[in-house]
Design a protein around this motif. Structure first.
Motif, PDB file in Angstrom:
ATOM      1  N   GLY A  22     -11.511 -34.702  23.043  1.00 57.76           N
ATOM      2  CA  GLY A  22     -10.341 -34.331  22.258  1.00 57.76           C
ATOM      3  C   GLY A  22      -9.154 -33.928  23.118  1.00 57.76           C
ATOM      4  N   GLY A  23      -8.045 -33.701  22.427  1.00 61.24           N
ATOM      5  CA  GLY A  23      -6.837 -33.243  23.090  1.00 61.24           C
ATOM      6  C   GLY A  23      -5.877 -34.352  23.486  1.00 61.24           C
ATOM      7  N   LEU A  24      -6.296 -35.614  23.391  1.00 60.60           N
ATOM      8  CA  LEU A  24      -5.424 -36.737  23.729  1.00 60.60           C
ATOM      9  C   LEU A  24      -5.206 -37.611  22.500  1.00 60.60           C
ATOM     10  N   THR A  25      -4.026 -38.182  22.408  1.00 61.11           N
ATOM     11  CA  THR A  25      -3.792 -39.164  21.355  1.00 61.11           C
ATOM     12  C   THR A  25      -4.516 -40.455  21.732  1.00 61.11           C
ATOM     13  N   LYS A  26      -4.605 -41.357  20.798  1.00 63.23           N
ATOM     14  CA  LYS A  26      -5.250 -42.638  21.073  1.00 63.23           C
ATOM     15  C   LYS A  26      -4.559 -43.364  22.223  1.00 63.23           C
ATOM     16  N   SER A  27      -3.234 -43.381  22.212  1.00 62.18           N
ATOM     17  CA  SER A  27      -2.518 -44.087  23.284  1.00 62.18           C
ATOM     18  C   SER A  27      -2.684 -43.386  24.626  1.00 62.18           C
ATOM     19  N   GLU A  28      -2.718 -42.055  24.642  1.00 65.45           N
ATOM     20  CA  GLU A  28      -2.956 -41.321  25.894  1.00 65.45           C
ATOM     21  C   GLU A  28      -4.360 -41.603  26.430  1.00 65.45           C
ATOM     22  N   LEU A  29      -5.316 -41.709  25.525  1.00 66.80           N
ATOM     23  CA  LEU A  29      -6.695 -42.003  25.919  1.00 66.80           C
ATOM     24  C   LEU A  29      -6.794 -43.399  26.538  1.00 66.80           C
ATOM     25  N   ILE A  30      -6.150 -44.366  25.928  1.00 67.89           N
ATOM     26  CA  ILE A  30      -6.147 -45.732  26.464  1.00 67.89           C
ATOM     27  C   ILE A  30      -5.468 -45.757  27.832  1.00 67.89           C
ATOM     28  N   GLN A  31      -4.373 -45.031  27.965  1.00 72.32           N
ATOM     29  CA  GLN A  31      -3.662 -44.974  29.247  1.00 72.32           C
ATOM     30  C   GLN A  31      -4.544 -44.357  30.329  1.00 72.32           C
ATOM     31  N   LYS A  32      -5.281 -43.312  29.977  1.00 69.99           N
ATOM     32  CA  LYS A  32      -6.162 -42.653  30.948  1.00 69.99           C
ATOM     33  C   LYS A  32      -7.289 -43.603  31.389  1.00 69.99           C
ATOM     34  N   LEU A  33      -7.834 -44.370  30.458  1.00 69.56           N
ATOM     35  CA  LEU A  33      -8.852 -45.357  30.809  1.00 69.56           C
ATOM     36  C   LEU A  33      -8.275 -46.371  31.797  1.00 69.56           C
ATOM     37  N   GLN A  34      -7.063 -46.819  31.539  1.00 71.14           N
ATOM     38  CA  GLN A  34      -6.418 -47.788  32.428  1.00 71.14           C
ATOM     39  C   GLN A  34      -6.154 -47.181  33.803  1.00 71.14           C
ATOM     40  N   GLN A  35      -5.709 -45.925  33.845  1.00 72.12           N
ATOM     41  CA  GLN A  35      -5.445 -45.249  35.120  1.00 72.12           C
ATOM     42  C   GLN A  35      -6.712 -45.123  35.960  1.00 72.12           C
ATOM     43  N   CYS A  36      -7.852 -45.014  35.297  1.00 72.09           N
ATOM     44  CA  CYS A  36      -9.139 -44.882  36.001  1.00 72.09           C
ATOM     45  C   CYS A  36      -9.793 -46.240  36.252  1.00 72.09           C
ATOM     46  N   SER A  37      -9.051 -47.316  36.022  1.00 73.88           N
ATOM     47  CA  SER A  37      -9.539 -48.691  36.242  1.00 73.88           C
ATOM     48  C   SER A  37     -10.797 -49.006  35.448  1.00 73.88           C
ATOM     49  N   ILE A  38     -10.889 -48.435  34.262  1.00 73.39           N
ATOM     50  CA  ILE A  38     -12.024 -48.711  33.381  1.00 73.39           C
ATOM     51  C   ILE A  38     -11.663 -49.912  32.521  1.00 73.39           C
ATOM     52  N   LEU A  39     -12.520 -50.913  32.552  1.00 70.14           N
ATOM     53  CA  LEU A  39     -12.286 -52.135  31.800  1.00 70.14           C
ATOM     54  C   LEU A  39     -12.952 -52.063  30.434  1.00 70.14           C
ATOM     55  N   MET A  40     -12.443 -52.856  29.504  1.00 70.53           N
ATOM     56  CA  MET A  40     -13.012 -52.925  28.160  1.00 70.53           C
ATOM     57  C   MET A  40     -13.158 -54.377  27.761  1.00 70.53           C
ATOM     58  N   ASN A  41     -14.175 -54.647  26.942  1.00 75.01           N
ATOM     59  CA  ASN A  41     -14.298 -55.992  26.387  1.00 75.01           C
ATOM     60  C   ASN A  41     -13.518 -56.047  25.074  1.00 75.01           C
ATOM     61  N   ALA A  42     -13.456 -57.221  24.470  1.00 72.49           N
ATOM     62  CA  ALA A  42     -12.681 -57.396  23.235  1.00 72.49           C
ATOM     63  C   ALA A  42     -13.205 -56.506  22.108  1.00 72.49           C
ATOM     64  N   TYR A  43     -14.526 -56.308  22.042  1.00 67.77           N
ATOM     65  CA  TYR A  43     -15.086 -55.448  20.986  1.00 67.77           C
ATOM     66  C   TYR A  43     -14.676 -53.994  21.190  1.00 67.77           C
TER      67      TYR A  43
END
Length: 181
Positions: A22-43
């Motif tokens: 908690g504590g992050l918006t959806k867009s902040e969470l996605i940005q943090k994943l990207q900053q940590c070089s975490i990849l996601m599949n289409a699902y």
């Protein structure tokens, strides 16, 4: 993996973690994943983008337990419904869907998948950890939840699909929440 009655959860080895969520918006969470070089599949991307995926404004801590389908007493595997029912009967709870991204951000030292086996269709990949969470949509083509995986040194937050007939293998790993923190 434990199959004898005395070695079924809670009487077997499991991995527990305390995760702040908690504590992050959806867009902040996605940005943090990207900053940590975490990849996601289409699902995974589809799950995060869905309006039913919500984030909490307030931070809170969850105690999680990682165990196998076999640890729940299913030596021959089980369906998602059987796994979730058994977990509930023994005091484990489904995780909020938002745990997936937060757990991925915390669990950066996940071991590499060493199986060397080619990916088998309709099975959880070797080395993956599925997060047991409420299913948002019964449509067989809509992702049912997240799983974590490390492939060639790259961390992934992936979504998965599985219909109600899918049988998980006894060595497939799941994460549930514990209420007694």
């Amino acid at each position: 993996m434990c199959f004898e009655n005395e070695n079924i959860y809670p009487n077997c080895s499991v991995i527990t973690r305390k995760i702040e969520v908690g504590g992050l918006t959806k867009s902040e969470l996605i940005q943090k994943l990207q900053q940590c070089s975490i990849l996601m599949n289409a699902y995974g991307e589809k799950l995060l983008a869905d309006d039913k995926f919500t984030t909490s404004d307030t931070k809170y801590t969850l105690q999680t337990v990682e165990l196998t389908v076999g640890d729940l007493g299913f030596p021959d595997g089980a369906t998602t419904a059987q796994i979730f029912k058994k977990a509930s009967e023994i005091g484990l709870e489904l995780c909020p869907l938002e745990l997936g991204p937060y757990l991925r951000l915390e669990y950066l030292d996940q071991p590499e998948d060493y199986s060397g086996n080619p990916l088998q269709r309709n099975q959880a990949p070797s080395g993956s950890i599925t997060i047991a969470s409420e299913i948002l949509c019964e449509d067989d083509d809509f992702p049912k939840g997240f799983y974590l995986r490390r492939i060639n040194g790259v961390l992934w937050l992936r979504g998965y699909i599985a219909d109600y007939l899918h049988v998980w293998n006894p060595n497939d790993h799941f994460i549930f929440c514990q209420t007694d923190i």
